[in-house]
Design a protein around this motif. Sequence first.
Motif, PDB file in Angstrom:
ATOM      1  N   PHE A  58      -2.752  22.241  -8.734  1.00  0.00           N
ATOM      2  CA  PHE A  58      -4.164  22.606  -8.652  1.00  0.00           C
ATOM      3  C   PHE A  58      -4.723  22.970 -10.017  1.00  0.00           C
ATOM      4  CE2 PHE A  58      -2.074  23.650  -4.675  1.00  0.00           C
ATOM      5  CZ  PHE A  58      -2.939  23.179  -3.711  1.00  0.00           C
ATOM      6  N   GLN A  59      -6.040  22.970 -10.083  1.00  0.00           N
ATOM      7  CA  GLN A  59      -6.733  23.392 -11.295  1.00  0.00           C
ATOM      8  C   GLN A  59      -6.324  24.813 -11.714  1.00  0.00           C
ATOM      9  OE1 GLN A  59     -10.825  22.457 -10.636  1.00  0.00           O
ATOM     10  NE2 GLN A  59     -11.520  23.722 -12.340  1.00  0.00           N
ATOM     11  N   GLN A  60      -6.196  25.697 -10.709  1.00  0.00           N
ATOM     12  CA  GLN A  60      -5.968  27.125 -10.999  1.00  0.00           C
ATOM     13  C   GLN A  60      -4.507  27.554 -10.898  1.00  0.00           C
ATOM     14  OE1 GLN A  60      -8.113  29.002 -12.281  1.00  0.00           O
ATOM     15  NE2 GLN A  60     -10.035  27.913 -11.924  1.00  0.00           N
ATOM     16  N   PHE A  61      -3.589  26.636 -11.102  1.00  0.00           N
ATOM     17  CA  PHE A  61      -2.130  26.893 -11.154  1.00  0.00           C
ATOM     18  C   PHE A  61      -1.543  27.390  -9.831  1.00  0.00           C
ATOM     19  CE2 PHE A  61      -3.749  28.925 -15.322  1.00  0.00           C
ATOM     20  CZ  PHE A  61      -4.159  27.705 -15.823  1.00  0.00           C
ATOM     21  N   ASN A  62      -2.175  28.420  -9.237  1.00  0.00           N
ATOM     22  CA  ASN A  62      -1.679  28.971  -7.959  1.00  0.00           C
ATOM     23  C   ASN A  62      -0.217  29.401  -7.984  1.00  0.00           C
ATOM     24  OD1 ASN A  62      -4.213  28.218  -7.223  1.00  0.00           O
ATOM     25  ND2 ASN A  62      -3.633  26.980  -5.470  1.00  0.00           N
ATOM     26  N   LEU A  63       0.178  30.096  -9.045  1.00  0.00           N
ATOM     27  CA  LEU A  63       1.541  30.649  -9.076  1.00  0.00           C
ATOM     28  C   LEU A  63       1.570  31.983  -8.335  1.00  0.00           C
ATOM     29  CD1 LEU A  63       2.478  29.996 -12.816  1.00  0.00           C
ATOM     30  CD2 LEU A  63       2.974  28.567 -10.813  1.00  0.00           C
ATOM     31  N   PHE A  64       2.760  32.376  -7.912  1.00  0.00           N
ATOM     32  CA  PHE A  64       2.942  33.711  -7.318  1.00  0.00           C
ATOM     33  C   PHE A  64       3.096  34.714  -8.460  1.00  0.00           C
ATOM     34  CE2 PHE A  64       4.621  30.768  -4.088  1.00  0.00           C
ATOM     35  CZ  PHE A  64       3.822  31.131  -3.013  1.00  0.00           C
ATOM     36  N   LYS A  65       2.156  35.672  -8.514  1.00  0.00           N
ATOM     37  CA  LYS A  65       2.125  36.603  -9.650  1.00  0.00           C
ATOM     38  C   LYS A  65       3.311  37.559  -9.652  1.00  0.00           C
ATOM     39  CE  LYS A  65      -2.832  36.633 -10.499  1.00  0.00           C
ATOM     40  NZ  LYS A  65      -2.939  35.256  -9.972  1.00  0.00           N
ATOM     41  N   ASN A  66       3.855  37.824  -8.459  1.00  0.00           N
ATOM     42  CA  ASN A  66       4.955  38.782  -8.327  1.00  0.00           C
ATOM     43  C   ASN A  66       6.337  38.122  -8.452  1.00  0.00           C
ATOM     44  OD1 ASN A  66       4.384  37.434  -5.948  1.00  0.00           O
ATOM     45  ND2 ASN A  66       5.372  39.000  -4.686  1.00  0.00           N
ATOM     46  N   LEU A  67       6.352  36.834  -8.758  1.00  0.00           N
ATOM     47  CA  LEU A  67       7.622  36.132  -8.963  1.00  0.00           C
ATOM     48  C   LEU A  67       7.690  35.636 -10.402  1.00  0.00           C
ATOM     49  CD1 LEU A  67       7.845  33.856  -5.768  1.00  0.00           C
ATOM     50  CD2 LEU A  67       8.786  36.152  -6.097  1.00  0.00           C
ATOM     51  N   ASN A  68       8.902  35.641 -10.970  1.00  0.00           N
ATOM     52  CA  ASN A  68       9.026  35.111 -12.321  1.00  0.00           C
ATOM     53  C   ASN A  68       9.035  33.581 -12.290  1.00  0.00           C
ATOM     54  OD1 ASN A  68      11.663  34.158 -11.919  1.00  0.00           O
ATOM     55  ND2 ASN A  68      12.600  36.043 -12.688  1.00  0.00           N
ATOM     56  N   VAL A  69       9.124  32.987 -13.472  1.00  0.00           N
ATOM     57  CA  VAL A  69       9.007  31.527 -13.588  1.00  0.00           C
ATOM     58  C   VAL A  69      10.063  30.822 -12.735  1.00  0.00           C
ATOM     59  CG1 VAL A  69       9.375  29.627 -15.227  1.00  0.00           C
ATOM     60  CG2 VAL A  69       7.863  31.543 -15.830  1.00  0.00           C
ATOM     61  N   LEU A  70      11.294  31.248 -12.880  1.00  0.00           N
ATOM     62  CA  LEU A  70      12.370  30.594 -12.118  1.00  0.00           C
ATOM     63  C   LEU A  70      12.141  30.741 -10.609  1.00  0.00           C
ATOM     64  CD1 LEU A  70      15.115  29.109 -12.278  1.00  0.00           C
ATOM     65  CD2 LEU A  70      16.222  31.360 -12.182  1.00  0.00           C
ATOM     66  N   GLN A  71      11.771  31.943 -10.197  1.00  0.00           N
ATOM     67  CA  GLN A  71      11.525  32.185  -8.765  1.00  0.00           C
ATOM     68  C   GLN A  71      10.346  31.371  -8.239  1.00  0.00           C
ATOM     69  OE1 GLN A  71      11.076  36.391  -9.298  1.00  0.00           O
ATOM     70  NE2 GLN A  71      13.151  36.877  -8.603  1.00  0.00           N
ATOM     71  N   ASN A  72       9.320  31.194  -9.090  1.00  0.00           N
ATOM     72  CA  ASN A  72       8.176  30.378  -8.679  1.00  0.00           C
ATOM     73  C   ASN A  72       8.585  28.929  -8.400  1.00  0.00           C
ATOM     74  OD1 ASN A  72       5.153  31.152  -8.577  1.00  0.00           O
ATOM     75  ND2 ASN A  72       5.995  32.513 -10.151  1.00  0.00           N
ATOM     76  N   VAL A  73       9.534  28.442  -9.184  1.00  0.00           N
ATOM     77  CA  VAL A  73       9.971  27.054  -8.981  1.00  0.00           C
ATOM     78  C   VAL A  73      10.952  26.967  -7.813  1.00  0.00           C
ATOM     79  CG1 VAL A  73      11.073  25.057 -10.078  1.00  0.00           C
ATOM     80  CG2 VAL A  73       9.548  26.537 -11.402  1.00  0.00           C
ATOM     81  N   MET A  74      11.785  28.006  -7.689  1.00  0.00           N
ATOM     82  CA  MET A  74      12.812  27.991  -6.625  1.00  0.00           C
ATOM     83  C   MET A  74      12.240  28.129  -5.223  1.00  0.00           C
ATOM     84  SD  MET A  74      15.777  30.488  -8.103  1.00  0.00           S
ATOM     85  CE  MET A  74      16.663  30.591  -6.548  1.00  0.00           C
ATOM     86  N   ILE A  75      11.113  28.827  -5.126  1.00  0.00           N
ATOM     87  CA  ILE A  75      10.694  29.279  -3.790  1.00  0.00           C
ATOM     88  C   ILE A  75      10.425  28.135  -2.814  1.00  0.00           C
ATOM     89  CG2 ILE A  75       8.258  29.586  -4.430  1.00  0.00           C
ATOM     90  CD1 ILE A  75       8.766  32.231  -2.479  1.00  0.00           C
ATOM     91  N   GLY A  76       9.883  27.038  -3.345  1.00  0.00           N
ATOM     92  CA  GLY A  76       9.651  25.894  -2.463  1.00  0.00           C
ATOM     93  C   GLY A  76      10.965  25.346  -1.913  1.00  0.00           C
ATOM     94  N   LEU A  77      11.980  25.399  -2.740  1.00  0.00           N
ATOM     95  CA  LEU A  77      13.284  24.852  -2.334  1.00  0.00           C
ATOM     96  C   LEU A  77      13.989  25.757  -1.335  1.00  0.00           C
ATOM     97  CD1 LEU A  77      14.567  23.586  -5.801  1.00  0.00           C
ATOM     98  CD2 LEU A  77      13.587  22.253  -3.934  1.00  0.00           C
ATOM     99  N   THR A  78      13.931  27.055  -1.574  1.00  0.00           N
ATOM    100  CA  THR A  78      14.640  27.970  -0.664  1.00  0.00           C
ATOM    101  C   THR A  78      13.854  28.204   0.621  1.00  0.00           C
ATOM    102  OG1 THR A  78      13.695  29.831  -1.884  1.00  0.00           O
ATOM    103  CG2 THR A  78      15.936  29.202  -2.456  1.00  0.00           C
ATOM    104  N   SER A  79      12.519  28.344   0.503  1.00  0.00           N
ATOM    105  CA  SER A  79      11.780  28.692   1.720  1.00  0.00           C
ATOM    106  C   SER A  79      11.344  27.469   2.518  1.00  0.00           C
ATOM    107  CB  SER A  79      10.583  29.586   1.393  1.00  0.00           C
ATOM    108  OG  SER A  79       9.609  28.839   0.723  1.00  0.00           O
TER     109      SER A  79
END
Length: 243
Positions: free
Chosen positions: A86-107
């Motif tokens: 998305f234009q606005q990144f939409n990252l999870f602010k309470n997760l670090n970079v690695l966790q932001n990438v992992m979360i789709g895979l784990t959840s």
Amino acid sequence: MIKLHKINKYFSQHHVLKGIDLSVKKGEVVAILGPSGSGKSTLLRSINFLERPSSGSVEIGALKVNADTASKKDIHALRMATAMVFQQFNLFKNLNVLQNVMIGLTSVKKMDRKKAKEISAQILEKVGLSDRISYYPSRLSGGQQQRVAIARALALNPEVLLFDEPTSALDPELVDEVLSTIKKVAQEGNTMIIVTHELGFAREVADKVVFMDNGLVVEEGPVEKIFTDPGEERTKQFLGKAL
Ligand code: ADP
Ligand code: MG
């Protein structure tokens, strides 16, 4: 590989997509261009039913989903086959970079943490963020945040990657790092649909251009044809500055 068939979308009385047909081959990079308000974002979001079309169907590989009959399961399958930046990144602010990438895979994909971590670290290396994996989004530049979002999309290994103006929220000096990351992803043979205002980038990276105006595909064709010899006056006007 991807086929949109007669996609219509109404927002109450407002007819925003007027019977759009679109085909994308495996490995193809398609740029969607057009003025603001022409329906580009709505079209992109129709592909995975983030906006449910009012009518029409979406095919991704063997999956075929009709707007009239789509079940929750169908929509889930479309979401699994796609990933959006998305234009606005939409990252999870309470997760670090690695966790932001992992979360789709784990959840979403229910992958075990060890494997998810391994894949995420590899992809973060590819987008040049190995040295930032424990940072929280607030400590990253906009360009770095968008590269995390791209890594997160890539980690899901979708059939198609969807980008909605991925650089328009960035300060000008940060645009290039994101465009070159997307270009690298394109060169690896990923199937991609990119809505962008960056005409030079579209010309460089796309195989095919779709030009939209007022809820319609005005013209589509091979990138060089559209940029050097557009068939429609409206396309000529829009691309005017880039020609
Ligand atoms: P683009 O991405 O090309 O700028 P959009 O797809 O965002 O265009 O919007 C197309 C039209 O649909 C615009 O007129 C916009 O105002 C309208 N629109 C988009 N989203 C909504 C919504 N959620 N509710 C009502 N109208 C919308
Ligand atoms: Mg838009």
